[in-house]
Design an enzyme around this catalytic site. Structure first.
Site, mmCIF file in Angstrom:
data_model
loop_
_atom_site.group_PDB
_atom_site.id
_atom_site.type_symbol
_atom_site.label_atom_id
_atom_site.label_comp_id
_atom_site.label_asym_id
_atom_site.label_seq_id
_atom_site.Cartn_x
_atom_site.Cartn_y
_atom_site.Cartn_z
ATOM 1 N N SER A 8 15.949 20.139 26.983
ATOM 2 C CA SER A 8 14.738 20.763 26.460
ATOM 3 C C SER A 8 13.931 21.347 27.605
ATOM 4 O O SER A 8 13.454 20.621 28.484
ATOM 5 C CB SER A 8 13.893 19.735 25.711
ATOM 6 O OG SER A 8 12.588 20.258 25.514
ATOM 7 N N HIS A 31 17.648 24.031 24.919
ATOM 8 C CA HIS A 31 16.831 23.664 23.754
ATOM 9 C C HIS A 31 15.413 24.189 23.970
ATOM 10 O O HIS A 31 14.739 23.829 24.936
ATOM 11 C CB HIS A 31 16.836 22.143 23.615
ATOM 12 C CG HIS A 31 16.112 21.611 22.427
ATOM 13 N ND1 HIS A 31 16.701 21.484 21.175
ATOM 14 C CD2 HIS A 31 14.841 21.151 22.282
ATOM 15 C CE1 HIS A 31 15.822 20.962 20.322
ATOM 16 N NE2 HIS A 31 14.680 20.761 20.962
ATOM 17 N N ASP A 33 11.699 24.507 22.428
ATOM 18 C CA ASP A 33 10.779 23.918 21.453
ATOM 19 C C ASP A 33 9.644 24.882 21.140
ATOM 20 O O ASP A 33 8.757 25.100 21.965
ATOM 21 C CB ASP A 33 10.221 22.602 22.003
ATOM 22 C CG ASP A 33 11.275 21.516 22.056
ATOM 23 O OD1 ASP A 33 11.842 21.209 20.992
ATOM 24 O OD2 ASP A 33 11.548 21.001 23.154
ATOM 25 N N MET A 35 6.389 25.550 19.129
ATOM 26 C CA MET A 35 5.328 24.792 18.431
ATOM 27 C C MET A 35 4.144 25.701 18.179
ATOM 28 O O MET A 35 3.756 26.485 19.048
ATOM 29 C CB MET A 35 4.873 23.605 19.283
ATOM 30 C CG MET A 35 5.987 22.667 19.694
ATOM 31 S SD MET A 35 5.324 21.222 20.547
ATOM 32 C CE MET A 35 6.831 20.507 21.216
ATOM 33 N N HIS A 64 14.362 25.075 18.381
ATOM 34 C CA HIS A 64 13.830 24.024 17.506
ATOM 35 C C HIS A 64 12.431 24.450 17.100
ATOM 36 O O HIS A 64 11.495 24.397 17.900
ATOM 37 C CB HIS A 64 13.821 22.691 18.287
ATOM 38 C CG HIS A 64 13.217 21.552 17.540
ATOM 39 N ND1 HIS A 64 12.838 20.379 18.158
ATOM 40 C CD2 HIS A 64 12.923 21.380 16.222
ATOM 41 C CE1 HIS A 64 12.343 19.540 17.256
ATOM 42 N NE2 HIS A 64 12.367 20.132 16.077
ATOM 43 N N MET A 66 9.152 23.995 15.457
ATOM 44 C CA MET A 66 8.179 23.042 14.904
ATOM 45 C C MET A 66 6.964 23.860 14.469
ATOM 46 O O MET A 66 5.907 23.841 15.096
ATOM 47 C CB MET A 66 7.818 21.994 15.965
ATOM 48 C CG MET A 66 8.925 20.965 16.170
ATOM 49 S SD MET A 66 8.804 20.123 17.749
ATOM 50 C CE MET A 66 9.634 21.331 18.776
ATOM 51 N N MET A 135 15.036 13.542 14.328
ATOM 52 C CA MET A 135 14.050 13.346 15.404
ATOM 53 C C MET A 135 13.918 11.860 15.730
ATOM 54 O O MET A 135 13.756 11.033 14.827
ATOM 55 C CB MET A 135 12.681 13.889 14.995
ATOM 56 C CG MET A 135 12.580 15.399 14.886
ATOM 57 S SD MET A 135 12.924 16.282 16.418
ATOM 58 C CE MET A 135 11.629 15.665 17.501
ATOM 59 N N GLY A 140 6.282 17.104 18.772
ATOM 60 C CA GLY A 140 5.033 17.631 19.331
ATOM 61 C C GLY A 140 4.938 17.565 20.848
ATOM 62 O O GLY A 140 4.329 18.424 21.455
ATOM 63 N N PHE A 141 5.554 16.553 21.440
ATOM 64 C CA PHE A 141 5.398 16.385 22.888
ATOM 65 C C PHE A 141 6.667 15.820 23.512
ATOM 66 O O PHE A 141 7.363 15.015 22.883
ATOM 67 C CB PHE A 141 4.229 15.425 23.196
ATOM 68 C CG PHE A 141 2.921 15.937 22.660
ATOM 69 C CD1 PHE A 141 2.145 16.817 23.400
ATOM 70 C CD2 PHE A 141 2.493 15.567 21.389
ATOM 71 C CE1 PHE A 141 0.961 17.323 22.887
ATOM 72 C CE2 PHE A 141 1.304 16.068 20.868
ATOM 73 C CZ PHE A 141 0.525 16.944 21.618
ATOM 74 N N GLY A 143 8.476 13.547 26.629
ATOM 75 C CA GLY A 143 8.136 12.339 27.372
ATOM 76 C C GLY A 143 7.691 11.151 26.534
ATOM 77 O O GLY A 143 7.113 10.203 27.070
ATOM 78 N N ASP A 173 16.841 14.088 19.099
ATOM 79 C CA ASP A 173 15.854 14.730 19.983
ATOM 80 C C ASP A 173 14.638 13.826 20.104
ATOM 81 O O ASP A 173 13.993 13.506 19.096
ATOM 82 C CB ASP A 173 15.467 16.089 19.369
ATOM 83 C CG ASP A 173 14.450 16.862 20.193
ATOM 84 O OD1 ASP A 173 14.132 16.442 21.326
ATOM 85 O OD2 ASP A 173 13.976 17.899 19.686
ATOM 86 N N GLY A 174 14.329 13.450 21.353
ATOM 87 C CA GLY A 174 13.126 12.664 21.622
ATOM 88 C C GLY A 174 13.445 11.336 22.284
ATOM 89 O O GLY A 174 14.094 10.482 21.696
#
Ligand code: DX5
Ligand code: ZN
Length: 220
Positions: A8, A31, A33, A35, A64, A66, A135, A140-141, A143, A173-174
C-alpha cells in the site's frame, strides 16, 4: 496460487511517489488507497494521481476505493488502466451492475467488506467478482493493529469461494506484517496488502520477499 503481495503506497512518501514505487520492483501489485472523507474519515488521492502513476509504472495497479457512491466513480479507474478496482459493498448501490461495469472496462472487479460486514449474504455474488477483500482493520488509516476477530471470516470466505467454483482471489488489508500474514494465509487469503510493514522496512523490496515466503509457508 503463489501468494501475491500488494504494498500500500499510503505508507510511502507521496511527494516522491514515482521513486517510492521504484523501490519495490518485486511487488505483484501497487495498492492505491483512494479515500474521500465521506466513506472514511480521511482524504488521500483520486483519479488524476492514479492516472499519473499509471503512466510511470509497469507494476499493475490495485485500486481500493474507500469512497461513497462507487457506482458513479469506480468505472473511471478501470477505464484509466487500473488492473484491479475494488469498491466497498457497504457503499455500493448496485454492486452486481458495478462489478460488471468494472469488468467491461477491462479491469478485475474486487469487492471489499469492512470488519463487521458478514460475507455469507454475498455468496451468490462471487461469480461476478475477481477478488474479495476482507478488511482486517477499519478502513481509513495505515498503521493500525490487525483485528484477529476477522480471521474466521477469512476462512468462511475461502469456503464460500471454494463452494462457488468461481476463481476469486481473497485479499486481506490492514495490519498485515510478518507476525500476522501467516494466520491470514492459513485461513485462505492469497493476496496480501501491506503498507507500513513494507515502507517502514530498511529494504522494502526484501520485506516483500519475506512476506511472500511467510505466506507461502503458512498457506502450504
Ligand atoms: C486502510 C488501507 C490500507 C492501509 C494498510 O484503510 O486500506 O491499505 O494502507 O496499511 P497497513 O499495512 O499499515 O495496515
Ligand atoms: Zn487498502
Amino acid at each position: 496460487m503463489v501468494p501475491q503481495i500488494s504494498p500500500s503506497i499510503l505508507s510511502s512518501d507521496f511527494a516522491a511517489l514515482g521513486a517510492e514505487c521504484a523501490r519495490i520492483p518485486s511487488a505483484d501489485w501497487l495498492h492505491v488507497d483512494v479515500m474521500d472523507n465521506h466513506f472514511v474519515p480521511n482524504l488521500t488521492l483520486g483519479l488524476p494521481v492514479v492516472e499519473s502513476l499509471l503512466a510511470h509504472v509497469t507494476t499493475p495497479v490495485d485500486c481500493h476505493l474507500m469512497i461513497a457512491d462507487p457506482d458513479r466513480w469506480a468505472p473511471a479507474y478501470a477505464e484509466a488502466g487500473a488492473g484491479s478496482v475494488t469498491f466497498h459493498v457497504e457503499a455500493a448501490h448496485a454492486p452486481i451492475r458495478l462489478a460488471r461495469e468494472i469488468r467491461a472496462q477491462g479491469a478485475r472487479a474486487g469487492m471489499a467488506l469492512k470488519p463487521a460486514t458478514p460475507v455469507a449474504p454475498y455468496a451468490d455474488m462471487l461469480p461476478e467478482l475477481d477478488m474479495l477483500l476482507v478488511m482486517t482493520v477499519e478502513p481509513g488509516f495505515g498503521g493500525q493493529k490487525f483485528l484477529d476477530i476477522v480471521v474466521p471470516k477469512i476462512a468462511a470466505a475461502r469456503d464460500l469461494i471454494a463452494g462457488s467454483g468461481a476463481e476469486v482471489w481473497l485479499q486481506v488489508d490492514g495490519g498485515v506484517d510478518l507476525d500476522t500474514i501467516g494466520v491470514c494465509a492459513e485461513a485462505g487469503a492469497d493476496v496480501f496488502v501491506a503498507g507500513s510493514a513494507v515502507f517502514s522496512a530498511a529494504d522494502p523490496d526484501r520485506m516483500i520477499g519475506a512476506l511472500r515466503d511467510a505466506a507461502e509457508e503458512a498457506g502450504a
